[in-house]
Design a protein around this motif. Structure first.
Motif, PDB file in Angstrom:
ATOM      1  N   SER A 276      -2.643  26.545 -36.102  1.00 13.64           N
ATOM      2  CA  SER A 276      -2.088  25.541 -36.726  1.00 13.64           C
ATOM      3  C   SER A 276      -0.508  24.991 -35.787  1.00 13.64           C
ATOM      4  O   SER A 276      -0.650  23.847 -35.762  1.00 13.64           O
ATOM      5  CB  SER A 276      -0.531  25.522 -37.772  1.00 13.64           C
ATOM      6  N   ALA A 277      -0.663  25.971 -34.409  1.00 14.98           N
ATOM      7  CA  ALA A 277       0.159  25.804 -33.240  1.00 14.98           C
ATOM      8  C   ALA A 277      -0.258  25.451 -32.154  1.00 14.98           C
ATOM      9  O   ALA A 277      -0.464  24.595 -31.123  1.00 14.98           O
ATOM     10  CB  ALA A 277       1.578  26.195 -33.130  1.00 14.98           C
ATOM     11  N   SER A 278      -1.045  26.132 -32.031  1.00 11.72           N
ATOM     12  CA  SER A 278      -2.448  25.757 -31.050  1.00 11.72           C
ATOM     13  C   SER A 278      -3.984  25.259 -30.937  1.00 11.72           C
ATOM     14  O   SER A 278      -4.404  25.589 -31.772  1.00 11.72           O
ATOM     15  CB  SER A 278      -2.077  27.091 -30.010  1.00 11.72           C
ATOM     16  N   LEU A 279      -4.694  24.897 -30.061  1.00 12.32           N
ATOM     17  CA  LEU A 279      -5.696  24.894 -29.682  1.00 12.32           C
ATOM     18  C   LEU A 279      -6.092  25.026 -27.649  1.00 12.32           C
ATOM     19  O   LEU A 279      -5.735  24.074 -27.629  1.00 12.32           O
ATOM     20  CB  LEU A 279      -6.047  23.035 -30.360  1.00 12.32           C
ATOM     21  N   LEU A 280      -7.196  25.136 -27.552  1.00 12.09           N
ATOM     22  CA  LEU A 280      -8.058  25.638 -26.075  1.00 12.09           C
ATOM     23  C   LEU A 280      -9.138  24.366 -26.378  1.00 12.09           C
ATOM     24  O   LEU A 280      -9.675  24.927 -26.983  1.00 12.09           O
ATOM     25  CB  LEU A 280      -7.948  26.506 -25.926  1.00 12.09           C
ATOM     26  N   VAL A 281      -9.323  23.567 -25.168  1.00  8.95           N
ATOM     27  CA  VAL A 281     -11.112  23.262 -25.865  1.00  8.95           C
ATOM     28  C   VAL A 281     -11.694  23.161 -24.257  1.00  8.95           C
ATOM     29  O   VAL A 281     -10.567  23.231 -22.909  1.00  8.95           O
ATOM     30  CB  VAL A 281      -9.965  21.607 -25.461  1.00  8.95           C
ATOM     31  N   ASP A 282     -12.563  23.833 -24.399  1.00  5.84           N
ATOM     32  CA  ASP A 282     -13.569  23.992 -23.221  1.00  5.84           C
ATOM     33  C   ASP A 282     -14.954  23.194 -22.524  1.00  5.84           C
ATOM     34  O   ASP A 282     -15.076  22.550 -24.007  1.00  5.84           O
ATOM     35  CB  ASP A 282     -13.557  25.634 -22.280  1.00  5.84           C
ATOM     36  N   GLY A 283     -15.591  23.382 -21.932  1.00  4.49           N
ATOM     37  CA  GLY A 283     -16.939  22.468 -21.705  1.00  4.49           C
ATOM     38  C   GLY A 283     -17.354  22.504 -20.206  1.00  4.49           C
ATOM     39  O   GLY A 283     -16.550  23.053 -19.407  1.00  4.49           O
ATOM     40  N   GLN A 284     -17.541  21.411 -19.654  1.00  7.74           N
ATOM     41  CA  GLN A 284     -18.041  21.886 -18.137  1.00  7.74           C
ATOM     42  C   GLN A 284     -17.752  20.032 -17.888  1.00  7.74           C
ATOM     43  O   GLN A 284     -17.314  19.174 -18.268  1.00  7.74           O
ATOM     44  CB  GLN A 284     -19.671  21.567 -18.633  1.00  7.74           C
ATOM     45  N   ALA A 285     -17.656  20.019 -16.930  1.00  5.88           N
ATOM     46  CA  ALA A 285     -17.058  18.785 -16.359  1.00  5.88           C
ATOM     47  C   ALA A 285     -17.149  19.237 -13.933  1.00  5.88           C
ATOM     48  O   ALA A 285     -18.164  19.105 -14.403  1.00  5.88           O
ATOM     49  CB  ALA A 285     -15.836  19.099 -16.024  1.00  5.88           C
ATOM     50  N   GLN A 286     -16.401  18.627 -13.321  1.00  5.24           N
ATOM     51  CA  GLN A 286     -16.739  18.462 -12.192  1.00  5.24           C
ATOM     52  C   GLN A 286     -17.030  19.361 -11.417  1.00  5.24           C
ATOM     53  O   GLN A 286     -18.295  19.396 -10.565  1.00  5.24           O
ATOM     54  CB  GLN A 286     -15.603  17.595 -11.674  1.00  5.24           C
ATOM     55  N   ALA A 287     -16.985  20.790 -11.871  1.00  7.78           N
ATOM     56  CA  ALA A 287     -16.855  22.257 -11.173  1.00  7.78           C
ATOM     57  C   ALA A 287     -18.428  22.770 -11.604  1.00  7.78           C
ATOM     58  O   ALA A 287     -19.145  22.166 -12.527  1.00  7.78           O
ATOM     59  CB  ALA A 287     -16.218  23.166 -11.620  1.00  7.78           C
ATOM     60  N   TRP A 288     -19.722  22.783 -10.718  1.00  4.88           N
ATOM     61  CA  TRP A 288     -20.921  22.839 -10.362  1.00  4.88           C
ATOM     62  C   TRP A 288     -21.337  24.891 -11.131  1.00  4.88           C
ATOM     63  O   TRP A 288     -20.122  25.474 -10.327  1.00  4.88           O
ATOM     64  CB  TRP A 288     -21.423  23.089  -9.431  1.00  4.88           C
ATOM     65  N   LEU A 289     -22.173  25.154 -11.540  1.00  3.46           N
ATOM     66  CA  LEU A 289     -21.999  26.304 -11.902  1.00  3.46           C
ATOM     67  C   LEU A 289     -21.418  26.834 -12.571  1.00  3.46           C
ATOM     68  O   LEU A 289     -20.980  28.398 -11.599  1.00  3.46           O
ATOM     69  CB  LEU A 289     -23.018  26.727 -10.434  1.00  3.46           C
ATOM     70  N   VAL A 290     -20.729  26.425 -13.522  1.00  7.08           N
ATOM     71  CA  VAL A 290     -19.599  27.513 -13.931  1.00  7.08           C
ATOM     72  C   VAL A 290     -19.709  27.844 -15.457  1.00  7.08           C
ATOM     73  O   VAL A 290     -20.176  26.941 -15.626  1.00  7.08           O
ATOM     74  CB  VAL A 290     -18.170  27.480 -13.541  1.00  7.08           C
ATOM     75  N   ARG A 291     -18.893  29.010 -15.341  1.00  8.58           N
ATOM     76  CA  ARG A 291     -19.266  28.528 -17.329  1.00  8.58           C
ATOM     77  C   ARG A 291     -18.149  27.052 -17.901  1.00  8.58           C
ATOM     78  O   ARG A 291     -17.353  27.418 -17.217  1.00  8.58           O
ATOM     79  CB  ARG A 291     -18.950  30.357 -17.618  1.00  8.58           C
ATOM     80  N   ASP A 292     -18.204  28.272 -19.432  1.00  9.45           N
ATOM     81  CA  ASP A 292     -17.107  26.575 -20.022  1.00  9.45           C
ATOM     82  C   ASP A 292     -16.024  27.154 -20.048  1.00  9.45           C
ATOM     83  O   ASP A 292     -15.647  26.131 -19.406  1.00  9.45           O
ATOM     84  CB  ASP A 292     -17.581  26.857 -21.119  1.00  9.45           C
ATOM     85  N   ARG A 293     -16.437  28.163 -19.919  1.00 10.31           N
ATOM     86  CA  ARG A 293     -14.907  28.952 -19.833  1.00 10.31           C
ATOM     87  C   ARG A 293     -13.483  28.329 -18.556  1.00 10.31           C
ATOM     88  O   ARG A 293     -12.275  28.327 -18.442  1.00 10.31           O
ATOM     89  CB  ARG A 293     -14.157  29.837 -19.989  1.00 10.31           C
ATOM     90  N   ALA A 294     -14.377  28.485 -18.059  1.00 12.72           N
ATOM     91  CA  ALA A 294     -13.800  27.561 -16.202  1.00 12.72           C
ATOM     92  C   ALA A 294     -12.742  26.391 -16.122  1.00 12.72           C
ATOM     93  O   ALA A 294     -11.672  26.108 -15.298  1.00 12.72           O
ATOM     94  CB  ALA A 294     -14.522  26.952 -14.996  1.00 12.72           C
ATOM     95  N   ASN A 295     -13.935  25.427 -17.359  1.00 11.91           N
ATOM     96  CA  ASN A 295     -12.845  24.421 -17.670  1.00 11.91           C
ATOM     97  C   ASN A 295     -12.421  24.454 -18.751  1.00 11.91           C
ATOM     98  O   ASN A 295     -12.769  24.354 -20.012  1.00 11.91           O
ATOM     99  CB  ASN A 295     -13.816  23.380 -17.148  1.00 11.91           C
ATOM    100  N   ALA A 296     -10.941  24.076 -18.696  1.00 16.24           N
ATOM    101  CA  ALA A 296     -10.230  23.974 -20.206  1.00 16.24           C
ATOM    102  C   ALA A 296      -8.778  23.694 -20.371  1.00 16.24           C
ATOM    103  O   ALA A 296      -8.329  23.414 -18.887  1.00 16.24           O
ATOM    104  CB  ALA A 296      -9.808  25.595 -20.371  1.00 16.24           C
ATOM    105  N   ILE A 297      -8.404  23.068 -21.566  1.00 15.59           N
ATOM    106  CA  ILE A 297      -7.461  22.193 -21.533  1.00 15.59           C
ATOM    107  C   ILE A 297      -6.768  22.762 -22.916  1.00 15.59           C
ATOM    108  O   ILE A 297      -7.299  22.657 -24.127  1.00 15.59           O
ATOM    109  CB  ILE A 297      -7.362  20.287 -21.438  1.00 15.59           C
ATOM    110  N   GLY A 298      -5.376  23.527 -22.837  1.00 15.94           N
ATOM    111  CA  GLY A 298      -4.613  23.406 -24.191  1.00 15.94           C
ATOM    112  C   GLY A 298      -4.050  22.753 -24.613  1.00 15.94           C
ATOM    113  O   GLY A 298      -2.834  21.946 -23.783  1.00 15.94           O
ATOM    114  N   PHE A 299      -3.345  22.983 -25.934  1.00 17.06           N
ATOM    115  CA  PHE A 299      -2.254  21.838 -26.654  1.00 17.06           C
ATOM    116  C   PHE A 299      -1.814  22.739 -27.530  1.00 17.06           C
ATOM    117  O   PHE A 299      -1.820  23.557 -28.026  1.00 17.06           O
ATOM    118  CB  PHE A 299      -3.143  20.638 -27.323  1.00 17.06           C
ATOM    119  N   ASP A 300      -0.678  22.202 -28.216  1.00 12.84           N
ATOM    120  CA  ASP A 300       0.285  22.371 -29.200  1.00 12.84           C
ATOM    121  C   ASP A 300       0.732  20.649 -29.561  1.00 12.84           C
ATOM    122  O   ASP A 300       0.606  20.035 -29.287  1.00 12.84           O
ATOM    123  CB  ASP A 300       1.684  22.165 -28.425  1.00 12.84           C
TER     124      ASP A 300
END
Length: 377
Positions: A276-300
């Motif tokens: 109810s307080a937090s969320l972590l979003v991850d996926g693929q972005a500009q970095a090449w050949l990385v796991r999804d967790r390498a790119n993430a943004i967290g929210f309150d």
């Protein structure tokens, strides 16, 4: 040949030494392949199947199968559907569909601590059912990674196979003269030993790049298991919910929209740390050949503010190598065409183990027959 020439010319000392040296490399190649063939072949086979393990689960579980749809419900809708269908279970994470005919997959924890997968039709947002946590993907990955042994024993044991694999690669290039000509050499079928020898060499030359790739990434896993691990990526500090409560789907959708606004290049593949307080979003972005967790943004989620951002491009060299290993080892970086290409070459690598042992058996049988013919009657 002149009349006074001896019936059999003796090889010059240099040529004999060169042939003897190649014979030594050949014996080493055969010894390594024979001693480790069963274990190496088994690890190669489980790794090959692991590349398409999600497709195997798709065949095994109807809950994972959906009709393709051009319309996708929002992440908040998926979360709401899962929480509504299983109100006493705790939602831990939710992953985007693996492909167009796959359902979105949620990981949920039961009150007794057991985990199960819950599947959601991405188009309608309807829950299609739940399946066991210990599925084909989990069985194959765990078997391939550590043979179902304790991690401290199984991981070094499996990853140490990268050393004889690279040794086999190096010795094959020495004993197979002008190996680059073998790409178009069709197997000769006049006798079994020659046929299977040609098949073994043909599969080997076409698999050289793949053997090197698997050997090097496996060697990196060995380094990690012996203490060379780069450690986890920088952690994003997320707020903790004062009391356990379901996440607000509307707040999740607002956070997803804010992630798209702040980081438009991020292709979201999963949401984690859902509360109810937090969320972590991850996926693929500009970095090449990385796991999804390498790119993430967290929210309150309480006020929609960003708690932190992790960009794969900002990682150091050691961390980038660690992130690089998995996509290259399992072929997860290019969608289904790359995964099936890795599966095909994994099958070739498994076949190399089998044909190598078979060839050794044929050589032993030929030697026994020759010895028997030479034996005086």
């Amino acid at each position: 040949m002149p009349a006074d020439a001896p019936p059999h010319r003796q090889r010059p000392p240099a040529a004999a030494k060169k042939t003897g040296g190649r014979r030594l490399w050949f014996d080493l190649h055969s010894w390594v392949g024979l001693k480790l063939s069963l274990l190496m072949g088994f690890v190669c086979l489980t790794g090959t199947l692991a590349t398409v393990s999600q497709e195997i689960d798709w065949l095994a579980f109807p809950e994972a199968r959906v009709a393709p749809s051009s319309q996708h419900a929002s992440w908040g809708t998926w979360v709401a559907a899962v929480q509504r269908a299983y109100p006493t279970w705790t939602l831990e994470s939710l992953a985007a569909p693996h492909a167009s005919r796959f359902a979105a997959r949620a990981v949920m924890r039961l009150p007794d601590g057991e985990r199960r997968f819950v599947w959601v039709d991405p188009g309608s947002g309807r829950v299609t059912g739940d399946t066991p946590w210990f599925n084909a993907q989990r069985i194959l990955r765990n078997t391939h990674r550590h043979l179902m042994l304790p991690l401290k024993i199984g991981v070094p044991l499996v990853t140490a196979l990268s050393l004889p694999l690279l040794l086999s690669l190096a010795t094959s290039l020495v004993i197979y003269k002008r190996w680059w000509r073998g790409f178009g050499a069709w197997p000769r079928g006049d006798r079994p030993r020659r046929l299977w020898g040609d098949v073994h060499r043909l599969a080997g030359v076409w698999s050289l790049w793949f053997i090197a790739l698997i050997g090097l990434t496996g060697g990196w896993y060995l380094v990690e298991s012996l203490g060379g691990d780069a450690g986890p990526a920088a952690k994003i500090a997320l707020p903790e919910a004062p009391t356990p409560a379901p996440a607000d789907p509307a707040a999740i959708d607002r956070a997803i929209a804010e992630a798209a606004r702040r980081w438009p290049q991020l292709r979201i593949r999963g949401v984690h740390e859902i509360s109810s307080a937090s969320l972590l979003v991850d996926g693929q972005a500009q970095a090449w050949l990385v796991r999804d967790r390498a790119n993430a943004i967290g929210f309150d989620l309480r006020d929609g503010t960003v708690a932190g951002l992790r960009d794969g491009r900002d990682m150091g060299l050691h961390q980038r190598i660690a992130e690089l290993a998995d996509p290259l080892h399992f072929g997860t970086f290019g969608g289904w065409p790359v995964r099936w290409l890795w599966c095909a070459f994994g099958a070739l690598l498994t076949a190399l183990c089998a044909t190598g042992v078979y060839l050794y058996g044929l050589r032993v049988a030929d030697a026994l027959r020759s010895a028997q013919r030479r034996r005086p009657t």
